[in-house]
Design a protein around this motif. Structure first.
Motif, PDB file in Angstrom:
ATOM      1  N   PHE A 229       0.831  -1.207   0.000  1.00  0.00           N
ATOM      2  CA  PHE A 229       0.000   0.000   0.000  1.00  0.00           C
ATOM      3  C   PHE A 229       0.865   1.256   0.000  1.00  0.00           C
ATOM      4  CE2 PHE A 229      -4.650  -0.841   1.350  1.00  0.00           C
ATOM      5  CZ  PHE A 229      -4.770  -1.822   0.380  1.00  0.00           C
ATOM      6  N   ALA A 230       1.947   1.255   0.758  1.00  0.00           N
ATOM      7  CA  ALA A 230       2.840   2.415   0.760  1.00  0.00           C
ATOM      8  C   ALA A 230       3.432   2.627  -0.633  1.00  0.00           C
ATOM      9  CB  ALA A 230       3.952   2.212   1.791  1.00  0.00           C
ATOM     10  N   HIS A 231       3.799   1.543  -1.296  1.00  0.00           N
ATOM     11  CA  HIS A 231       4.335   1.632  -2.660  1.00  0.00           C
ATOM     12  C   HIS A 231       3.278   2.161  -3.623  1.00  0.00           C
ATOM     13  CE1 HIS A 231       6.249   0.482  -6.423  1.00  0.00           C
ATOM     14  NE2 HIS A 231       5.211  -0.288  -6.711  1.00  0.00           N
ATOM     15  N   LEU A 232       2.075   1.646  -3.533  1.00  0.00           N
ATOM     16  CA  LEU A 232       1.004   2.087  -4.428  1.00  0.00           C
ATOM     17  C   LEU A 232       0.676   3.558  -4.217  1.00  0.00           C
ATOM     18  CD1 LEU A 232      -1.285  -1.060  -4.145  1.00  0.00           C
ATOM     19  CD2 LEU A 232      -0.123  -0.270  -6.226  1.00  0.00           C
ATOM     20  N   GLU A 233       0.662   3.992  -2.968  1.00  0.00           N
ATOM     21  CA  GLU A 233       0.399   5.406  -2.682  1.00  0.00           C
ATOM     22  C   GLU A 233       1.490   6.287  -3.269  1.00  0.00           C
ATOM     23  OE1 GLU A 233       0.136   5.306   1.530  1.00  0.00           O
ATOM     24  OE2 GLU A 233      -1.775   4.217   1.528  1.00  0.00           O
ATOM     25  N   ALA A 234       2.735   5.830  -3.199  1.00  0.00           N
ATOM     26  CA  ALA A 234       3.841   6.594  -3.781  1.00  0.00           C
ATOM     27  C   ALA A 234       3.726   6.667  -5.301  1.00  0.00           C
ATOM     28  CB  ALA A 234       5.173   5.949  -3.392  1.00  0.00           C
ATOM     29  N   GLN A 235       3.028   5.698  -5.894  1.00  0.00           N
ATOM     30  CA  GLN A 235       2.806   5.697  -7.341  1.00  0.00           C
ATOM     31  C   GLN A 235       1.573   6.510  -7.737  1.00  0.00           C
ATOM     32  OE1 GLN A 235       4.980   4.076  -9.577  1.00  0.00           O
ATOM     33  NE2 GLN A 235       6.197   3.950  -7.709  1.00  0.00           N
ATOM     34  N   GLY A 236       0.910   7.101  -6.749  1.00  0.00           N
ATOM     35  CA  GLY A 236      -0.254   7.933  -7.036  1.00  0.00           C
ATOM     36  C   GLY A 236      -1.598   7.244  -6.946  1.00  0.00           C
TER      37      GLY A 236
END
Length: 294
Positions: A229-236
């Motif tokens: 989820f942290a990675h996905l949020e960083a991807q927008g």
């Protein structure tokens, strides 16, 4: 499973001021007997554990796993693990992993019945080959877990949300799923909401939003799901924790079971009904999960 290494830990108190714990570790032969017959981990499954994925010698998300080990210990009324001691044990174990994928398992048991102290140990093993699951996907069967969403709050002694050694029900669920022609199971509550898989967290995609069941209902909060989820949020992308009706699983734009060792396995069928497979996105998720993560 090929076992590479094992060590016993003499647990110290969580507030022990020591900084070097080498003297509390004992290397053992992973193929030889090591625990007494009175060990409660074997007799009753009375303990907690964590499985840490390792990629090319790098243990993934160590701190998140140590925090969850401590959380599980609190729920199970076990002594709090000394974070630095276990951190050093993980580092020692990682030195025996080598190239490729492996798994480090941390186990904290209540010990021998009527004994004075808990038992703790760490193992290293080769990871199974999950290439097909990550690319071709898996079929799941939904199975009733037998309790409603409010049960964890009403009955904390059920240890829902703790990663305990008592995995007989989890393994029985996977066997039942296979009897139904699936590869894995997804637990649902008796009042009709999606929970988790026996050994993984569930993630759904609805458009540009990624959703997982809220962990407050006795779900083990997945370390891989949190990192993803942290990675996905960083991807927008947007992420959310929700109470998800069972019907929403079959209508998702895509779905995955995510865990520390199998990583992201796309769900291609739910109770025999096909679900879209987003191969490009899945490959991207697994590329991230295979990258070094602290």
């Amino acid at each position: 499973m090929a076992w590479r290494y094992a060590l016993l830990i003499t647990p110290v108190a969580a507030d022990d001021p020591a900084t070097d714990f080498a003297g509390t570790f004992t290397d053992i032969d992973p193929a030889a007997p090591a625990l007494p017959v009175g060990e409660l981990s074997a007799q009753r499954g009375d303990g907690v554990f964590e499985s840490i994925g390792v990629v090319d010698g790098h243990p993934q998300e160590v701190e998140a796993h140590l925090q969850r080990l401590a959380h599980s210990a609190r729920l199970a009324d076990l002594p709090e693990p000394h974070a630095a001691q276990w951190r050093q044990a993980v580092a020692r174990a990682a030195g025996h992993c080598g190239e490729g994928e492996a798994v480090i398992k941390l186990i904290l048991s209540r010990g021998v019945e009527h004994g004075p102290a808990p038992t703790a140990w760490v193992t290293v093993a080769d990871a199974s080959d999950f290439a097909a699951s990550r690319t071709d996907g898996i079929r799941v069967a939904t199975l009733d877990r037998g309790y409603a969403l409010d049960v964890p709050a009403r009955a904390p002694w059920l240890l829902l949300g703790a990663k305990t050694l008592s995995y007989a029900v989890n393994m029985a669920a996977i066997r039942e799923a296979k009897r139904r022609g699936a590869d894995d199971a997804v637990f649902v509550s008796s009042d009709g909401f999606v929970l988790e898989a026996p050994t993984a967290s569930l993630v759904l995609r609805r458009g540009d939003t990624f959703v997982t069941p809220a962990p407050a209902v006795g779900i083990l909060h997945g370390t891989t799901q949190l990192s993803l989820f942290a990675h996905l949020e960083a991807q927008g992308h947007r992420t959310a924790y929700e109470t998800i009706p069972v019907a929403d699983l079959a209508t998702a734009d895509a779905a995955w079971l995510v865990s520390s060792v199998r990583l992201a396995a796309p769900i291609v069928a739910v109770d025999g009904d096909a679900l879209p497979l987003d191969a490009e996105l899945t490959a991207s998720l697994n590329d991230y999960l295979l990258s070094p993560r602290d």
